[in-house]
Motif scaffolding. Structure first.
Motif, PDB file in Angstrom:
ATOM      1  N   TYR A   1       0.997  -1.135  -0.043  1.00  0.00           N
ATOM      2  CA  TYR A   1      -0.065   0.110   0.014  1.00  0.00           C
ATOM      3  C   TYR A   1       0.963   1.311   0.163  1.00  0.00           C
ATOM      4  O   TYR A   1       1.813   1.385   0.900  1.00  0.00           O
ATOM      5  N   ALA A   2       0.730   2.211  -1.151  1.00  0.00           N
ATOM      6  CA  ALA A   2       1.546   3.167  -1.326  1.00  0.00           C
ATOM      7  C   ALA A   2       1.060   4.419  -1.034  1.00  0.00           C
ATOM      8  O   ALA A   2       0.194   4.869  -1.882  1.00  0.00           O
TER       9      ALA A   2
ATOM     10  N   VAL B   1      -1.916   2.059  -4.924  1.00  0.00           N
ATOM     11  CA  VAL B   1      -1.350   3.389  -4.861  1.00  0.00           C
ATOM     12  C   VAL B   1      -2.426   4.287  -4.805  1.00  0.00           C
ATOM     13  O   VAL B   1      -3.447   4.533  -5.377  1.00  0.00           O
ATOM     14  N   GLU B   2      -2.319   5.250  -3.693  1.00  0.00           N
ATOM     15  CA  GLU B   2      -3.211   6.430  -3.655  1.00  0.00           C
ATOM     16  C   GLU B   2      -3.015   7.356  -4.750  1.00  0.00           C
ATOM     17  O   GLU B   2      -2.011   7.842  -5.424  1.00  0.00           O
ATOM     18  N   GLU B   3      -4.128   7.809  -5.239  1.00  0.00           N
ATOM     19  CA  GLU B   3      -3.840   8.986  -6.568  1.00  0.00           C
ATOM     20  C   GLU B   3      -3.025   9.985  -6.334  1.00  0.00           C
ATOM     21  O   GLU B   3      -2.359  10.671  -7.330  1.00  0.00           O
ATOM     22  N   TRP B   4      -3.204  10.457  -4.924  1.00  0.00           N
ATOM     23  CA  TRP B   4      -2.062  11.590  -4.761  1.00  0.00           C
ATOM     24  C   TRP B   4      -0.802  11.182  -4.996  1.00  0.00           C
ATOM     25  O   TRP B   4      -0.026  12.239  -5.270  1.00  0.00           O
ATOM     26  N   VAL B   5      -0.371  10.002  -5.044  1.00  0.00           N
ATOM     27  CA  VAL B   5       1.050   9.602  -5.270  1.00  0.00           C
ATOM     28  C   VAL B   5       1.511   9.679  -6.890  1.00  0.00           C
ATOM     29  O   VAL B   5       2.478  10.340  -7.051  1.00  0.00           O
ATOM     30  N   LEU B   6       0.303   9.951  -7.706  1.00  0.00           N
ATOM     31  CA  LEU B   6       0.579  10.020  -9.109  1.00  0.00           C
ATOM     32  C   LEU B   6       0.848  11.499  -9.314  1.00  0.00           C
ATOM     33  O   LEU B   6       1.371  11.859 -10.251  1.00  0.00           O
ATOM     34  N   ARG B   7       0.312  12.141  -8.437  1.00  0.00           N
ATOM     35  CA  ARG B   7       0.314  13.753  -8.684  1.00  0.00           C
ATOM     36  C   ARG B   7       1.298  14.628  -7.994  1.00  0.00           C
ATOM     37  O   ARG B   7       1.568  15.837  -7.935  1.00  0.00           O
ATOM     38  N   ALA B   8       1.923  14.010  -6.719  1.00  0.00           N
ATOM     39  CA  ALA B   8       3.014  14.630  -6.020  1.00  0.00           C
ATOM     40  C   ALA B   8       4.362  14.320  -6.850  1.00  0.00           C
ATOM     41  O   ALA B   8       4.809  13.537  -7.216  1.00  0.00           O
TER      42      ALA B   8
ATOM     43  N   PRO C   1      -8.878   6.221  -6.234  1.00  0.00           N
ATOM     44  CA  PRO C   1      -9.319   7.655  -6.599  1.00  0.00           C
ATOM     45  C   PRO C   1      -9.361   8.673  -5.472  1.00  0.00           C
ATOM     46  O   PRO C   1      -9.746   8.219  -4.391  1.00  0.00           O
ATOM     47  N   PHE C   2      -9.090  10.008  -5.823  1.00  0.00           N
ATOM     48  CA  PHE C   2      -9.404  10.817  -4.902  1.00  0.00           C
ATOM     49  C   PHE C   2     -10.848  10.847  -4.490  1.00  0.00           C
ATOM     50  O   PHE C   2     -11.140  11.293  -3.500  1.00  0.00           O
TER      51      PHE C   2
ATOM     52  N   ALA D   1     -12.943   8.273  -4.275  1.00  0.00           N
ATOM     53  CA  ALA D   1     -13.168   6.967  -3.904  1.00  0.00           C
ATOM     54  C   ALA D   1     -13.947   7.197  -2.229  1.00  0.00           C
ATOM     55  O   ALA D   1     -13.508   8.126  -1.476  1.00  0.00           O
ATOM     56  N   GLN D   2     -14.974   6.739  -1.971  1.00  0.00           N
ATOM     57  CA  GLN D   2     -15.924   6.955  -0.835  1.00  0.00           C
ATOM     58  C   GLN D   2     -14.949   5.976   0.193  1.00  0.00           C
ATOM     59  O   GLN D   2     -14.873   4.743   0.167  1.00  0.00           O
ATOM     60  N   ARG D   3     -14.462   6.673   0.989  1.00  0.00           N
ATOM     61  CA  ARG D   3     -13.322   5.976   2.100  1.00  0.00           C
ATOM     62  C   ARG D   3     -13.878   4.942   3.110  1.00  0.00           C
ATOM     63  O   ARG D   3     -14.617   5.278   4.015  1.00  0.00           O
ATOM     64  N   ALA D   4     -13.675   3.524   2.730  1.00  0.00           N
ATOM     65  CA  ALA D   4     -14.014   2.776   3.833  1.00  0.00           C
ATOM     66  C   ALA D   4     -12.905   2.329   4.813  1.00  0.00           C
ATOM     67  O   ALA D   4     -13.177   2.125   6.018  1.00  0.00           O
ATOM     68  N   ILE D   5     -11.704   2.771   4.053  1.00  0.00           N
ATOM     69  CA  ILE D   5     -10.404   2.659   5.179  1.00  0.00           C
ATOM     70  C   ILE D   5      -9.920   4.157   4.961  1.00  0.00           C
ATOM     71  O   ILE D   5      -9.652   4.344   3.760  1.00  0.00           O
ATOM     72  N   TRP D   6      -9.307   4.783   5.898  1.00  0.00           N
ATOM     73  CA  TRP D   6      -8.766   5.997   6.003  1.00  0.00           C
ATOM     74  C   TRP D   6      -7.280   5.637   5.349  1.00  0.00           C
ATOM     75  O   TRP D   6      -6.959   4.748   5.585  1.00  0.00           O
ATOM     76  N   PRO D   7      -6.645   6.806   4.847  1.00  0.00           N
ATOM     77  CA  PRO D   7      -5.395   6.746   4.415  1.00  0.00           C
ATOM     78  C   PRO D   7      -4.265   6.343   5.564  1.00  0.00           C
ATOM     79  O   PRO D   7      -4.535   7.024   6.625  1.00  0.00           O
ATOM     80  N   LEU D   8      -3.639   5.510   5.247  1.00  0.00           N
ATOM     81  CA  LEU D   8      -2.768   4.919   6.328  1.00  0.00           C
ATOM     82  C   LEU D   8      -0.978   5.247   5.808  1.00  0.00           C
ATOM     83  O   LEU D   8      -1.070   5.598   4.722  1.00  0.00           O
ATOM     84  N   GLU D   9      -0.270   5.023   6.689  1.00  0.00           N
ATOM     85  CA  GLU D   9       1.008   4.881   6.355  1.00  0.00           C
ATOM     86  C   GLU D   9       1.432   3.860   5.436  1.00  0.00           C
ATOM     87  O   GLU D   9       0.845   3.043   5.445  1.00  0.00           O
ATOM     88  N   GLY D  10       2.422   4.140   4.440  1.00  0.00           N
ATOM     89  CA  GLY D  10       2.542   2.800   3.454  1.00  0.00           C
ATOM     90  C   GLY D  10       3.141   1.741   4.211  1.00  0.00           C
ATOM     91  O   GLY D  10       3.843   1.950   5.233  1.00  0.00           O
ATOM     92  N   PHE D  11       2.824   0.321   3.650  1.00  0.00           N
ATOM     93  CA  PHE D  11       3.222  -0.473   4.194  1.00  0.00           C
ATOM     94  C   PHE D  11       3.619  -1.829   3.261  1.00  0.00           C
ATOM     95  O   PHE D  11       2.894  -1.770   2.004  1.00  0.00           O
TER      96      PHE D  11
END
Length: 281
Positions: A118-119, A175-182, A212-213, A215-225
């Motif tokens: 999970y990135a 991958v969170e979409e944010w990773v593609l944009r950062a 995607p940005f 997405a309806q979050r069932a799991i909140w953003p986590l630290e990468g693992f």
């Protein structure tokens, strides 16, 4: 050892403390008597027995001698070192540069059949293009103030990509979409990196999902693992690498990974998000 946000590290430290406490009691010693034999203040014995202080190798040797249990010394030292390895500060790991850590990750990937990632803060190392890896590792080295061996560390990191093509390994990546944009590096670096992601999507060894940005979050953003098979999780925080091996916690990471995966898009939809990020450059 620094206090760890992972309960597995604290649980292991507590288990070691219990073993040492039982050793003292089996020897018929009070805490004060053991402290006197070891030549330290009774408060130190109390902290060790409560799991509040990590005993050094010398502390364990003295404890075992005081309890007439020298035959248990090496096993207890090995246990203590395993606890210490659960929480490793990056500055400690990178004290001689970053290359060694990258080589250790190579071994983890080599020995794992399935690597789930999970990135949330950057492209995983085995997916990185040279320019992206260089820019990212340069910024980490500058932030930490550790020795600069970025060129060698990048080479060691990129070597992991060989497992995408050989050895029967599987990589399931979210991958969170944010990773593609950062923007790590300049526009050219990011364009090359995103194009490289498009090139690995068709590989038989790869499953790549993008959350995607919208997405309806069932799991909140986590630290990468990184989850290696079902036996070892490596969590990356700002200051430390956390190694989780406790089955209950591994099960939680697997559960979280499934929840995150359910929010991701794959195939053509994932390609569209990557292409959109390229266009935005």
């Amino acid at each position: 050892m620094p206090s760890s946000p992972s309960s597995s590290a604290q649980a292991a430290r507590d288990a070691l403390a219990v073993r040492l406490t039982h050793l003292r009691k089996d020897a018929g010693l009070t805490g004060k008597e053991l402290s006197a034999r070891c030549g330290w203040h009774p408060a130190k014995t109390t902290r060790v027995q409560k799991g509040e202080a990590a005993p050094t190798d010398a502390d364990i040797r003295a404890w075992c001698v005081a309890c007439d249990a020298a035959d248990q010394t090496e096993d207890l030292i090995a246990t203590a070192r395993a606890v210490d390895s659960m929480y490793m500060e990056w500055r400690r790991l990178h004290r001689n540069g970053m290359r060694k850590v990258q080589e250790d990750f190579y071994t983890l990937h080599e020995n794992a059949r399935i690597c789930r990632v999970y990135a949330s803060n950057g492209v995983p190392g085995f997916f990185q293009a040279p320019g992206y890896a260089t820019a990212l590792m340069r910024s980490i080295t500058n932030f930490q103030g550790t020795p600069d061996d970025v060129t060698d560390a990048v080479a060691a990191r990129l070597a992991r990509s060989r497992f995408l093509y050989q050895g029967g390994h599987r990589f399931v990546v979210l991958v969170e979409e944010w990773v593609l944009r950062a923007r790590i590096g300049d526009v050219r670096v990011m364009s090359d990196q995103l194009s490289h992601l498009l090139s690995v999507i068709p590989l038989a060894s790869v499953s790549l999902g993008v959350i995607p940005f919208t997405a309806q979050r069932a799991i909140w953003p986590l630290e990468g693992f990184y989850l290696f098979d079902d036996r070892h999780v490596v969590v990356e925080t700002l200051t430390a690498e956390i190694n989780v091996r406790q089955p209950r916690e591994i099960a939680d990471y697997m559960k979280a990974f499934r929840g995150l995966g359910a929010m991701a898009v794959y195939g053509a939809k994932a390609r569209q998000l990557i292409e959109s990020a390229i266009d935005a450059l």
